[in-house]
Design a protein around this motif. Structure first.
Motif, PDB file in Angstrom:
ATOM      1  N   LEU A 491      44.981  -1.222  73.679  1.00 56.96           N
ATOM      2  CA  LEU A 491      44.407  -0.630  72.469  1.00 56.96           C
ATOM      3  C   LEU A 491      44.766  -1.445  71.238  1.00 56.96           C
ATOM      4  O   LEU A 491      43.984  -1.546  70.299  1.00 56.96           O
ATOM      5  CB  LEU A 491      44.909   0.809  72.319  1.00 56.96           C
ATOM      6  N   TYR A 495      41.907  -2.631  68.877  1.00 58.91           N
ATOM      7  CA  TYR A 495      41.784  -1.808  67.673  1.00 58.91           C
ATOM      8  C   TYR A 495      42.862  -2.079  66.638  1.00 58.91           C
ATOM      9  O   TYR A 495      42.962  -1.365  65.653  1.00 58.91           O
ATOM     10  CB  TYR A 495      41.798  -0.324  68.050  1.00 58.91           C
ATOM     11  N   LYS A 497      46.882  -2.825  65.075  1.00 60.66           N
ATOM     12  CA  LYS A 497      48.164  -2.123  65.108  1.00 60.66           C
ATOM     13  C   LYS A 497      47.974  -0.656  64.738  1.00 60.66           C
ATOM     14  O   LYS A 497      47.129  -0.325  63.897  1.00 60.66           O
ATOM     15  CB  LYS A 497      49.107  -2.804  64.116  1.00 60.66           C
ATOM     16  N   GLN A 498      48.794   0.191  65.386  1.00 61.09           N
ATOM     17  CA  GLN A 498      48.722   1.617  65.089  1.00 61.09           C
ATOM     18  C   GLN A 498      49.375   1.885  63.735  1.00 61.09           C
ATOM     19  O   GLN A 498      50.462   1.380  63.464  1.00 61.09           O
ATOM     20  CB  GLN A 498      49.495   2.379  66.174  1.00 61.09           C
ATOM     21  N   ARG A 499      48.699   2.629  62.869  1.00 63.31           N
ATOM     22  CA  ARG A 499      49.285   2.905  61.550  1.00 63.31           C
ATOM     23  C   ARG A 499      49.503   4.401  61.386  1.00 63.31           C
ATOM     24  O   ARG A 499      48.648   5.204  61.776  1.00 63.31           O
ATOM     25  CB  ARG A 499      48.385   2.379  60.444  1.00 63.31           C
TER      26      ARG A 499
ATOM     27  N   PHE B  46      36.215   9.908  72.465  1.00 67.71           N
ATOM     28  CA  PHE B  46      37.300   8.950  72.658  1.00 67.71           C
ATOM     29  C   PHE B  46      37.148   7.769  71.704  1.00 67.71           C
ATOM     30  O   PHE B  46      38.081   7.398  70.991  1.00 67.71           O
ATOM     31  CB  PHE B  46      37.280   8.490  74.125  1.00 67.71           C
ATOM     32  N   PHE B  47      35.936   7.199  71.667  1.00 66.24           N
ATOM     33  CA  PHE B  47      35.751   6.022  70.814  1.00 66.24           C
ATOM     34  C   PHE B  47      35.782   6.383  69.337  1.00 66.24           C
ATOM     35  O   PHE B  47      36.238   5.599  68.509  1.00 66.24           O
ATOM     36  CB  PHE B  47      34.455   5.301  71.186  1.00 66.24           C
ATOM     37  N   LEU B  50      39.386   6.527  68.470  1.00 71.91           N
ATOM     38  CA  LEU B  50      39.988   5.191  68.423  1.00 71.91           C
ATOM     39  C   LEU B  50      39.596   4.469  67.146  1.00 71.91           C
ATOM     40  O   LEU B  50      40.341   3.650  66.629  1.00 71.91           O
ATOM     41  CB  LEU B  50      39.535   4.371  69.634  1.00 71.91           C
ATOM     42  N   SER B  53      41.389   4.505  61.631  1.00 71.57           N
ATOM     43  CA  SER B  53      42.355   3.436  61.407  1.00 71.57           C
ATOM     44  C   SER B  53      43.739   3.983  61.091  1.00 71.57           C
ATOM     45  O   SER B  53      44.729   3.284  61.187  1.00 71.57           O
ATOM     46  CB  SER B  53      41.879   2.551  60.261  1.00 71.57           C
ATOM     47  N   ARG B 214      44.359   7.552  67.256  1.00 73.49           N
ATOM     48  CA  ARG B 214      44.539   6.904  68.547  1.00 73.49           C
ATOM     49  C   ARG B 214      45.411   7.729  69.487  1.00 73.49           C
ATOM     50  O   ARG B 214      45.093   7.850  70.680  1.00 73.49           O
ATOM     51  CB  ARG B 214      45.165   5.518  68.337  1.00 73.49           C
TER      52      ARG B 214
END
Lengths: 613, 307
Positions: A491, A495, A497-499, B46-47, B50, B53, B214
């Motif tokens: 992921l 997509y 980095k997770q923030r 799901f998408f 994702l 942000s 996410r």
């Protein structure tokens, strides 16, 4: 005439004794290091010296217990161990509860010792020896009925130390009162010596010849599992909760040991070894994770000054290392893969399953019942540790003290992290470790394991179960880590980095919620309290005062559960003994003439029955 | 490449996991004469998640809250590795132990419940408490039914259980008990309701209440996988077929088709169960699971008797 007391004072050093020596050192060493940091600051210099002295004597007495080869010597060391641990239980003698807990402990442990002594005397009467090996040789001289009695005396005598239900009453009182490093040794090691006694004297020395012997062990083991875990769920004193889990885990260990006894009678030597090995494996695993959890609880207690989980919370941020170690212990005790508890519970389940396969008719139902007890226990244990960990370490602090907690010094966190590492080690190297356990079990049961293949991967080959189940800690760990990393990096690549943004917790639009609106341990266990209400018998106490009948001034609400064994067994027993004592007291009115006549009467009696003694 | 087919099979199944949930929803809607969401809706969700942000998490949450979704999905997927899918063999080969599956799933649940408690919200705690309550009862019923299945085949290994391929009364009863367990484990009516978002009644959703973006996408995907673990297990038990002998692309395709048919049948049964029942309150759920336990015991008795 007491000839054998002057006889053999040699020490035992067979695999069973060595195994227990190993377990004693495995837990005592980290606990001793931990105590250096734990005692500092809270106790005076003299008290700290006393604590070290008692700790050293305690460990020594346990080592002596598992290596004594003479029954009398064993009893002396056993008593020594009980007395030293009594002094350790009342070490914080400033607390009134400590004295009370100590009293209950010493009464229960002497009840056990009395039964053990009786058993040893019967053994001596028929075999004319106090030496373990000599008694084993001559065990065939003991008639069958006496053997049955000796077995029961030994099982309940050592069971009182191990904490099987209904003799567990002292355990949740005494363990929490002792200083935490001592609780860790008591729960991790000392109660296991009860198991040692059962294996050494009931199985090794006397031998098992009837199915009912294994059955009674398994039934009480299953009951101990369930009672222990149900009481643990109701508890919000973190150390009491852990103590009740010791009752549960002793039950799981005894399921393996009892299974082994049944296999001996069913003439399944390979499975007897396997089942005993599963029990011993769980024994060492429980020593590791329970030792770890008690050390963690002690660390939390030192930081917050309370054992009440409802006043904790949020400690994962303030005490990250303690929290991490406690999490490892919680996962291990909940039998989560790939840690050690998972392997030994899986093995115990396999042993029970093998028992069902090898028996017929009603026998199958017996094993199925044992399996369902084990299954329910492991589910409830997981629930209990979700509660214990999350209420203690997660969410927001529920009291001022908890919000000011500081991480413990290195001397305390290092032993915990070491034991946390062991939970993983004993999970991953299970094939090798099980082989060692099988050798210990084989040597104890007198079964040759040279040509047997015992590992979690292929135990079925020797026990006559082709294509038996198999489990590999490494494979499970690899799968978990790889899949987790795949998800994480997959992921991340697509997509970014997770923030995270920190925001307020959702309160249905109401934003003044604070730590008082969090879920508590009592709330968490409510469904269980209702579901098991037939056993727990919960009751409420409400108190309210009103202003002029309408306006509520204050409202107090308490909920309690009825301690079944205390209310229906121990309290009536204590009350009855007091009543009896009051009646007996009439014999002692203080008149010297009456006393003289008593003496006269006794002399007459002795003369009359002289020939009978 | 001995494990080639197994890996392809696992990847296919993981990719198709949300389809099963979408299918059940679609069937439910068709029966209710509604148009409903497309079958692929779980994928769109799901998408969409994702694509977010930024995730807003509670200020009280710790590292455990952030790590939990990954533990949950890896445990669900690891459990799937052990379950035999198309061809009667599991990806992990002889390592597939039916008892181990339960323990591996328990790992994900443990972390999910911890995450539910982590946000200092009463809803999350309520969800965790109920989830652990329901699952401890469900696990018992599941283990006893596994016991029955293992008695039939003489081993707790999936290879032995799935390789049997004979219809037995005890297997069917065990399958029924497992179906009730699966209702609880996949949070479906009458135990839980995936469609509701009323805080006081939800169980699984309540634990995930504080998640977004996410992390939520991962958790939802993990529940789809877990759902498939349970239903492929049951499909193999209620509709036993001897494992295909030989190998080849045609055979693989055929067994995949058979597997899909089994799942479709289960989806129909599940959908009809859901629309014909109302959600139970928590302590009725306990009764339902006790019933599952009794059914499991009955299956064990049947298995002991050789049926």
């Amino acid at each position: 005439m007491i000839p054998s007391i002057t006889g053999n004072f040699a020490f035992l050093s067979d695999p069973l004794s060595l195994f227990f020596v190993f377990v004693i050192f495995l837990i005592s060493a980290p606990a001793a290091i931990y105590s250096a940091g734990y005692l500092k600051g809270d106790y005076s210099g003299g008290k700290i010296k006393l604590a070290w002295l008692l700790l050293a004597l305690f460990v020594l007495s346990m080592l002596a217990v598992v290596s004594a080869s003479n029954l009398v010597l064993f009893l002396i060391f056993w008593e020594l161990m009980s007395l030293i641990s009594y002094f350790l239980v009342i070490f914080d003698s400033g607390h009134k509860k400590s004295i009370q807990a100590g009293t209950v402990y010493i009464v229960m442990t002497h009840f056990g010792t009395a039964l053990i002594t009786a058993a040893f005397l019967i053994m001596y009467r028929y075999t004319h020896s106090f030496d373990v090996l000599a008694v084993k040789e001559a065990a065939y001289l003991i008639p069958d009925s006496a053997k049955g009695a000796v077995f029961l005396l030994l099982f309940f005598g050592f069971g009182a130390k191990a904490g099987i239900v209904p003799l567990h009453i002292w355990l949740p009182m005494a363990h929490p009162q002792a200083p935490s490093h001592i609780s860790s040794i008591m729960s991790g090691v000392m109660i296991k010596l009860g198991i040692y006694g059962i294996i050494r004297f009931a199985v090794f020395t006397m031998g098992i010849s009837h199915l009912w012997q294994g059955e009674i062990v398994m039934i009480l083991a299953a009951v101990s599992c369930l009672v222990g875990v149900i009481y643990a769920l109701m508890e919000h004193d973190i150390k009491k909760l852990l103590a009740f889990h010791s009752v549960e885990n002793i039950g799981i260990i005894l399921l393996g040991v009892g299974g082994s006894m049944m296999f001996l009678v069913m003439n399944q030597p390979a499975l007897a070894v396997f089942s005993m090995a599963a029990g011993l494996y769980h024994l060492v695993n429980h020593a590791i994770f329970k030792g770890l959890l008690f050390l963690g609880a002690g660390s939390v207690y030192k930081a917050t000054g309370t054992r009440d989980m409802e006043k904790m919370g949020g400690l994962i941020k303030l005490m990250p290392q303690t929290a991490f170690a406690f999490l490892a212990g919680s996962m291990a005790i909940s039998a989560l893969p790939p840690l050690n508890g998972f392997i030994s519970e899986w093995l115990t389940f396999q042993a029970i399953f093998a028992g069902a396969l090898k028996s017929a008719g009603n026998g199958v139902m017996f094993w199925i019942t044992a399996a369902s007890a084990l299954a329910l226990t492991s589910g409830l244990a997981a629930a209990c540790f979700v509660k214990a960990f999350s209420v203690t370490f997660l969410a927001a602090p529920r009291s001022e003290k908890a919000s000011e907690a500081k991480e413990s010094p290195f001397s305390m966190t290092a032993p915990m992290l070491f034991l946390a590492g062991l939970t993983l080690f004993f999970g991953l190297f299970s094939p090798q470790i099980l082989r060692v356990m099988a050798q210990v079990a084989g040597a104890t049961l007198g079964i040759d394991t040279q040509n047997m293949k015992f590992s979690v991967l292929n135990y079925g080959v020797t026990s006559g179960l082709e294509n038996a189940g198999a489990v590999s800690g490494w494979l499970v760990l690899a799968a978990l880590v790889l899949l987790g990393l795949a998800a994480f990096f997959g992921l991340r690549i697509f997509y970014g980095k997770q923030r995270f943004t920190a925001g307020r917790t959702w309160g249905c639009g109401y934003y003044a919620s604070d730590s008082r609106s969090e879920y508590t341990a009592t709330a968490f266990s409510k469904p269980f309290r209702i579901f098991f209400s037939f056993f727990l018998m919960p009751y409420r106490k409400t108190e309210k005062a009103t202003h002029g009948g309408y306006h509520l001034k204050y409202f107090k609400y308490e909920t309690h559960t009825t301690p079944f064994f205390r209310t229906f067994f121990y309290e009536p027993a204590v009350a009855a003994s007091f009543r009896l004592a009051k009646k007996v007291r009439r014999m002692q009115p203080g008149s010297i003439h009456l006393y003289l006549s008593y003496i006269f009467a006794v002399i007459i009696l002795l003369l009359v029955f002289r020939g009978k003694f | 490449m001995e494990h080639g087919p197994a890996i392809i099979q696992i990847l296919l199944i993981i990719a198709a996991a949300p389809l099963f949930g979408g299918l059940i929803t679609k069937i439910k809607n068709i029966v209710r004469l509604r148009r409903g969401a497309p079958v692929l809706q779980p994928y769109w969700n799901f998408f969409k998640l994702l694509g977010k942000s930024d995730e807003v998490i509670s200020q009280h949450a710790s590292w455990l809250f952030k790590a939990a979704p990954y533990v949950v999905i890896s445990s669900s997927a690891a459990a799937l590795l052990l379950v035999p899918l198309f061809g009667g063999f599991a990806a992990a080969g002889g390592m597939g132990d039916i008892v181990a599956v339960l323990f591996i799933l328990a790992l994900g649940r443990f972390f999910m419940a911890l995450a539910g408690m982590d946000a200092a919200s009463a809803f999350g705690g309520m969800g965790s408490s109920r989830e652990m309550f329901i699952s401890s009862l469900a696990e018992t019923a599941a283990l006893v039914s596994f016991f029955a299945l293992a008695l039939n085949s003489g081993s707790t290994s999936f290879a032995a259980i799935a390789g049997d391929g004979v219809f037995r009364a005890s297997s069917f009863t065990a399958g029924f008990a497992l179906f009730l367990v699966a209702i609880a484990e996949t949070s479906r009516i009458p135990v839980d309701n995936q469609e509701t978002h009323l805080e006081l009644t939800m169980v699984h959703e309540a634990m995930a209440l504080e998640y977004s973006g996410r992390s939520l996408a991962i958790i939802e995907y993990a529940s789809h996988i877990r759902q498939l673990v349970w239903f492929s297990l049951i499909a193999g038990i209620i509709f036993p077929l001897p494992p295909p002998s030989g190998c080849g692309a045609a055979l693989a395709a055929a067994s995949a088709a058979v597997f899909a048919l089994k799942l479709l049948a289960l989806a129909v049964i599940m959908a009809f169960t859901e629309i014909s029942l109302a959600k139970m309150r928590l302590f009725r759920v306990a009764d339902l699971l006790m019933f599952a336990f009794v059914a499991a015991l009955a299956s064990a008795v049947l298995a002991a008797g050789g049926y």
